[in-house]
Scaffold this motif. Structure first.
Motif, PDB file in Angstrom:
ATOM      1  N   ARG A  80      10.737 -53.765   2.071  1.00 29.65           N
ATOM      2  CA  ARG A  80      10.032 -54.924   1.516  1.00 29.65           C
ATOM      3  C   ARG A  80      10.837 -55.587   0.395  1.00 29.65           C
ATOM      4  O   ARG A  80      10.327 -56.437  -0.332  1.00 29.65           O
ATOM      5  CB  ARG A  80       8.652 -54.498   1.013  1.00 29.65           C
ATOM      6  CG  ARG A  80       7.740 -53.995   2.123  1.00 29.65           C
ATOM      7  CD  ARG A  80       6.313 -53.874   1.668  1.00 29.65           C
ATOM      8  NE  ARG A  80       6.096 -52.722   0.803  1.00 29.65           N
ATOM      9  CZ  ARG A  80       5.769 -51.512   1.236  1.00 29.65           C
ATOM     10  NH1 ARG A  80       5.630 -51.298   2.540  1.00 29.65           N
ATOM     11  NH2 ARG A  80       5.561 -50.514   0.394  1.00 29.65           N
ATOM     12  N   LEU A  81      12.091 -55.184   0.235  1.00 30.79           N
ATOM     13  CA  LEU A  81      12.949 -55.748  -0.797  1.00 30.79           C
ATOM     14  C   LEU A  81      13.648 -57.005  -0.289  1.00 30.79           C
ATOM     15  O   LEU A  81      13.945 -57.136   0.903  1.00 30.79           O
ATOM     16  CB  LEU A  81      13.993 -54.718  -1.235  1.00 30.79           C
ATOM     17  CG  LEU A  81      13.467 -53.372  -1.764  1.00 30.79           C
ATOM     18  CD1 LEU A  81      14.628 -52.458  -2.099  1.00 30.79           C
ATOM     19  CD2 LEU A  81      12.578 -53.582  -2.970  1.00 30.79           C
ATOM     20  N   SER A  82      13.916 -57.916  -1.209  1.00 27.65           N
ATOM     21  CA  SER A  82      14.711 -59.104  -0.932  1.00 27.65           C
ATOM     22  C   SER A  82      14.164 -59.850   0.296  1.00 27.65           C
ATOM     23  O   SER A  82      12.954 -60.047   0.422  1.00 27.65           O
ATOM     24  CB  SER A  82      16.179 -58.687  -0.741  1.00 27.65           C
ATOM     25  OG  SER A  82      17.015 -59.798  -0.621  1.00 27.65           O
ATOM     26  N   MET A 167      20.476 -53.640  11.515  1.00 20.18           N
ATOM     27  CA  MET A 167      20.383 -53.287  10.101  1.00 20.18           C
ATOM     28  C   MET A 167      20.103 -54.510   9.231  1.00 20.18           C
ATOM     29  O   MET A 167      20.810 -55.521   9.294  1.00 20.18           O
ATOM     30  CB  MET A 167      21.673 -52.601   9.654  1.00 20.18           C
ATOM     31  CG  MET A 167      21.610 -51.976   8.285  1.00 20.18           C
ATOM     32  SD  MET A 167      23.059 -50.934   7.974  1.00 20.18           S
ATOM     33  CE  MET A 167      24.363 -52.178   8.000  1.00 20.18           C
ATOM     34  N   THR A 168      19.051 -54.380   8.422  1.00 18.79           N
ATOM     35  CA  THR A 168      18.721 -55.441   7.479  1.00 18.79           C
ATOM     36  C   THR A 168      19.641 -55.356   6.259  1.00 18.79           C
ATOM     37  O   THR A 168      20.451 -54.443   6.134  1.00 18.79           O
ATOM     38  CB  THR A 168      17.256 -55.316   7.035  1.00 18.79           C
ATOM     39  OG1 THR A 168      17.064 -54.030   6.424  1.00 18.79           O
ATOM     40  CG2 THR A 168      16.313 -55.442   8.213  1.00 18.79           C
ATOM     41  N   GLY A 169      19.454 -56.288   5.321  1.00 19.79           N
ATOM     42  CA  GLY A 169      20.243 -56.282   4.102  1.00 19.79           C
ATOM     43  C   GLY A 169      21.399 -57.268   4.159  1.00 19.79           C
ATOM     44  O   GLY A 169      21.715 -57.845   5.213  1.00 19.79           O
ATOM     45  N   GLN A 170      22.029 -57.455   2.992  1.00 22.71           N
ATOM     46  CA  GLN A 170      23.147 -58.381   2.866  1.00 22.71           C
ATOM     47  C   GLN A 170      24.377 -57.630   2.364  1.00 22.71           C
ATOM     48  O   GLN A 170      24.259 -56.646   1.637  1.00 22.71           O
ATOM     49  CB  GLN A 170      22.799 -59.510   1.884  1.00 22.71           C
ATOM     50  CG  GLN A 170      21.562 -60.313   2.249  1.00 22.71           C
ATOM     51  CD  GLN A 170      21.756 -61.152   3.499  1.00 22.71           C
ATOM     52  OE1 GLN A 170      22.900 -61.410   3.910  1.00 22.71           O
ATOM     53  NE2 GLN A 170      20.653 -61.578   4.117  1.00 22.71           N
ATOM     54  N   LEU A 260      18.715 -55.361  -6.422  1.00 24.36           N
ATOM     55  CA  LEU A 260      17.704 -55.415  -5.377  1.00 24.36           C
ATOM     56  C   LEU A 260      16.286 -55.240  -5.907  1.00 24.36           C
ATOM     57  O   LEU A 260      15.367 -55.945  -5.503  1.00 24.36           O
ATOM     58  CB  LEU A 260      17.987 -54.335  -4.319  1.00 24.36           C
ATOM     59  CG  LEU A 260      18.987 -54.692  -3.230  1.00 24.36           C
ATOM     60  CD1 LEU A 260      19.251 -53.490  -2.345  1.00 24.36           C
ATOM     61  CD2 LEU A 260      18.473 -55.861  -2.396  1.00 24.36           C
ATOM     62  N   THR A 261      16.082 -54.283  -6.802  1.00 23.87           N
ATOM     63  CA  THR A 261      14.728 -53.974  -7.252  1.00 23.87           C
ATOM     64  C   THR A 261      14.779 -53.332  -8.624  1.00 23.87           C
ATOM     65  O   THR A 261      15.802 -52.740  -9.008  1.00 23.87           O
ATOM     66  CB  THR A 261      14.018 -53.023  -6.264  1.00 23.87           C
ATOM     67  OG1 THR A 261      12.706 -52.731  -6.749  1.00 23.87           O
ATOM     68  CG2 THR A 261      14.776 -51.731  -6.098  1.00 23.87           C
ATOM     69  N   THR A 599      18.775 -47.781  -1.988  1.00 21.65           N
ATOM     70  CA  THR A 599      18.164 -49.033  -1.536  1.00 21.65           C
ATOM     71  C   THR A 599      19.149 -49.959  -0.832  1.00 21.65           C
ATOM     72  O   THR A 599      18.730 -50.875  -0.125  1.00 21.65           O
ATOM     73  CB  THR A 599      17.554 -49.780  -2.737  1.00 21.65           C
ATOM     74  OG1 THR A 599      18.559 -49.976  -3.728  1.00 21.65           O
ATOM     75  CG2 THR A 599      16.403 -48.984  -3.333  1.00 21.65           C
ATOM     76  N   VAL A 600      20.442 -49.744  -1.013  1.00 18.85           N
ATOM     77  CA  VAL A 600      21.441 -50.585  -0.347  1.00 18.85           C
ATOM     78  C   VAL A 600      21.548 -50.142   1.113  1.00 18.85           C
ATOM     79  O   VAL A 600      21.735 -48.954   1.406  1.00 18.85           O
ATOM     80  CB  VAL A 600      22.806 -50.481  -1.050  1.00 18.85           C
ATOM     81  CG1 VAL A 600      23.847 -51.325  -0.317  1.00 18.85           C
ATOM     82  CG2 VAL A 600      22.688 -50.926  -2.498  1.00 18.85           C
ATOM     83  N   ALA A 601      21.409 -51.098   2.038  1.00 14.36           N
ATOM     84  CA  ALA A 601      21.395 -50.768   3.468  1.00 14.36           C
ATOM     85  C   ALA A 601      22.690 -50.103   3.902  1.00 14.36           C
ATOM     86  O   ALA A 601      23.782 -50.478   3.470  1.00 14.36           O
ATOM     87  CB  ALA A 601      21.156 -52.032   4.283  1.00 14.36           C
TER      88      ALA A 601
END
Length: 684
Positions: A80-82, A167-170, A260-261, A599-601
């Motif tokens: 649910r982040l970013s 994979m989600t994230g940036q 991120l959080t 938390t980093v993908a």
């Protein structure tokens, strides 16, 4: 319609094998002897063997079944982040479109939330359960839509088809995490306890971020203190607990731009503060039956250090014995009441009266000791009603009741007042209902209350036990020296030890005996809030969550002077409680939630499993892949695409079996071939 040849032998296969071997020997012998019909003999033997094997033509009416692709959508806290929810939704929509375009393929979507308790992301458990609900022969592939951070890789199932990770994230994601590595559950008041913590940066950390950060520390929601600490190193932090009971220590690192959080920028530690040794000074004015009761009570508590003095030879006692021949120990009044008085947590005067042993200066020092946070308990006997009463000393300025000089010598039943039923010292005292079932006392000093709370009464409802707060300290006055009758079992006895123990511990400010207190006990995301008060009613409870949102709850009276409310927090973190003038803090959930440890993908954890299934890991930020069909055993992922393996599963609707030839026809064929061989060889 599918046709196949099946066999239903009339004899076991072993017998057929033996017969086939015999036939081969016979035909070989015929060939060796140069018989012209050897090949006809072989065909005859073959016809017999075929007849015995029972060949039939089986026709199956098959209904093809669709292939199944399982998609597990991770909706845990880290997802649910970013912009990860939007990425997940886009990936799922693309997958649904691609699968529907393939034809004869179905998509099963499984949504996964946070694990039970602090279980984290149980991605493999969800995949295993989804696979167990579907026929393995129809599974064409599985796709995980997640940040790749899971906590149950050991539960990975045996995959019958390719597994992929979208994979989600940036690529530029980064985060800062505060971790408590070591924290004790208990600590002794006044002594330093060492906590260990570290602050780490994860992911693509911007170059502007330095090697030190500001660490804020607050105890019980109070004012925070700030320290500059290094990043990436384990730190040892000495802490001294301010009070007994649960101390909630909150650590916080300010949120940096772009991380991120902030959910892992704070950590909460709960440490129970305990006293090492409670020091009690018991001064008995004279030997009496109740003196032993006080001594036994205080000596039975392993956490107490007792200093007890009994005045055996008052100044007025003149028996002519030279002082140098007395074996009595000199009373170290100056040392105790001037030099070391602050080392005691409680001073008890048991039937003590002014006889010149303790000068007014010493008693005035006791008064100041109470006002500065000490505690005095006076167990009064007839001496308290005399001219030599402690009330007529500087100590009288802090006593909550004055003697009327009357000593009442008659049997009476101690009773709890309405205030006493709410006060933690006497609330729930065994046998203390409307009609107490404990024994009577035989003497009471008549008191006139000046302040504080009257929690017990005696003859004609006159005050018997009065409690009061003076400055920072506490004073308790018991207007009788007959509490010991309960311990002797007189008329059934009573809870004498419990009463005196509560009095002593209330005087020493034990948290569980505070009159006005707000506390909470947490169990996972649920808390039970308890409000102790001397008032008959209480207002609403205000709960402020980690996100700043407030909730008001009405509290229900569960016992006289005790109100409770239950609340389930929507998220983990520190909650602030307020009711009237009382405030408290409570931490819900684990000290360091697993969901925010990483938390980093990253697909590092899943990579061996995915490679073993010939699948692939594709970042959603790089573009959504196409879905193709590939043969089993081939690589199922490439640039811009992922593959599934068609299973060609079917459902058999009907089966029919027809013999290739009737049995009699096999026999005729075998006989004809054998006869042909005989005739051919006969002509030769």
């Amino acid at each position: 319609m599918t046709e196949t040849v099946i066999f239903d032998p009339l004899v076991p296969w072993v017998v057929l094998a033996v017969l086939a071997g015999v036939a081969v020997l016979v035909v070989g012998l015929a060939l060796w002897r140069g018989l012209g019909g050897w090949w006809l003999r072989g065909l005859a033997a073959l016809a017999l063997l075929a007849a015995l094997s029972g060949p039939s033509l089986q026709s199956e009416d098959r209904a093809p079944l669709s292939d199944i692709v399982i998609a597990v959508v991770d909706e845990s806290a880290s997802q649910r982040l970013s912009d990860r929810p939007d990425q997940s939704a886009a990936a799922l929509a693309r997958l649904e479109s691609e699968i529907s375009a393939l034809g004869n393929t179905e998509l099963r979507v499984v949504r996964l939330g946070d694990g039970q308790g602090d279980g984290g992301t149980e991605l493999m458990t969800a995949l295993s359960q989804a696979l167990a609900e579907e026929p393995q022969a129809r599974i064409a592939g599985a796709v995980l839509i997640s940040d790749g951070r899971l906590h149950d890789i050991e539960n990975a199932p045996d995959l019958p088809a390719p597994l992929h990770l979208l994979m989600t994230g940036q690529p530029e994601d980064w985060d800062r995490r505060l971790e408590i590595t070591t924290a004790p559950a208990f600590a002794i008041l006044g002594e330093e306890v060492a906590l260990r913590l570290r602050i780490d940066n994860q992911g693509a950390v911007p170059a502007a971020e330095g090697q030190t950060v500001s660490l804020e520390i607050a105890i019980d929601g109070g004012e925070a203190r700030s320290f500059d600490v290094p990043v990436g190193e384990e730190l040892e932090l000495p802490v001294v607990l301010p009070h007994a009971g649960i101390n909630v220590i909150q650590f916080n690192v300010p949120v940096a731009e772009g991380e991120l959080t902030d959910r892992n920028n704070a950590a909460v530690v709960r440490i129970n503060g305990v006293r090492d040794r409670l020091r009690v000074l018991l001064v008995s004015g004279e030997p009496h039956a109740g003196e032993r009761t006080w001594r036994n009570l205080l000596k039975s508590d392993a956490s107490l250090d007792l200093v007890h003095f009994t005045i055996l030879r008052p100044p007025e006692k003149q028996d002519g014995v030279p002082v140098n021949e007395l074996s009595l120990i000199a009373f170290p009044t100056r040392e105790l009441f001037l030099e070391k008085i602050d080392e005691f947590d409680l001073i008890i005067f048991d039937k003590y009266q002014r006889r010149g042993i303790l000068p007014a200066l010493y008693l005035d020092n006791v008064r100041q000791y109470v006002e500065n946070g000490g505690a005095v308990l006076v167990a009064a006997g007839p001496d308290f009603a005399s001219a030599a009463s402690l009330y007529r000393s500087p100590l009288g300025e802090i006593l909550p009741a004055a003697p009327t000089s009357r000593v009442l010598e008659e049997a009476y039943l101690p009773r709890l007042t309405d205030m006493g039923r709410r006060h933690p010292v006497t609330r729930g005292l065994g046998g203390g209902g409307e009609e107490p079932d404990w024994g009577r006392w035989l003497r009471q000093i008549e008191l006139e209350p000046l302040g504080g709370q009257v929690v017990m009464t005696g003859i004609d409802d006159s005050p018997l036990l009065v409690l009061d707060r003076v400055g920072e300290g506490r004073v308790a006055l018991l207007g009788s020296d007959h509490a010991w009758l309960w311990s002797r079992g007189y008329e059934g006895g009573g809870p004498q030890l419990d009463l005196l123990r509560r009095l002593a511990h209330w005087s020493m400010k034990e948290p569980e005996l505070e009159e006005e207190a707000l506390s909470a006990v947490a169990d996972g995301q649920r808390m039970v809030v308890t409000r102790r008060t001397l008032d008959e009613t209480t207002g609403p409870l205000t709960i402020t969550g980690p996100d700043g949102e407030t909730v008001e709850l009405e509290m229900e009276e569960v016992a006289p002077g005790q109100f409770q409310a239950e609340f389930t927090g929507p998220e983990i973190g520190l909650y602030r409680l307020a009711q009237g003038d009382e405030e408290a803090v409570v931490a819900l959930g684990p000290q360091s939630p697993r969901e925010f440890e990483q938390t980093v993908a990253s697909g590092e954890t899943l990579e061996p499993l995915i490679d073993g299934s010939r699948g692939g890991i594709r970042g959603i930020s790089d573009g959504l892949p196409d879905v193709r069909q590939v043969r089993a055993g081939r690589q199922a992922a490439g640039r811009g695409w992922i593959g599934i393996t068609p299973r060609d599963a079917y459902l058999t609707a009907d089966i029919t079996a027809v013999p290739l030839l009737p049995a009699w026809l096999w026999l005729i064929l075998a006989a004809g071939l054998a006869t042909g061989a005989w005739l051919r060889e006969g002509r030769r």
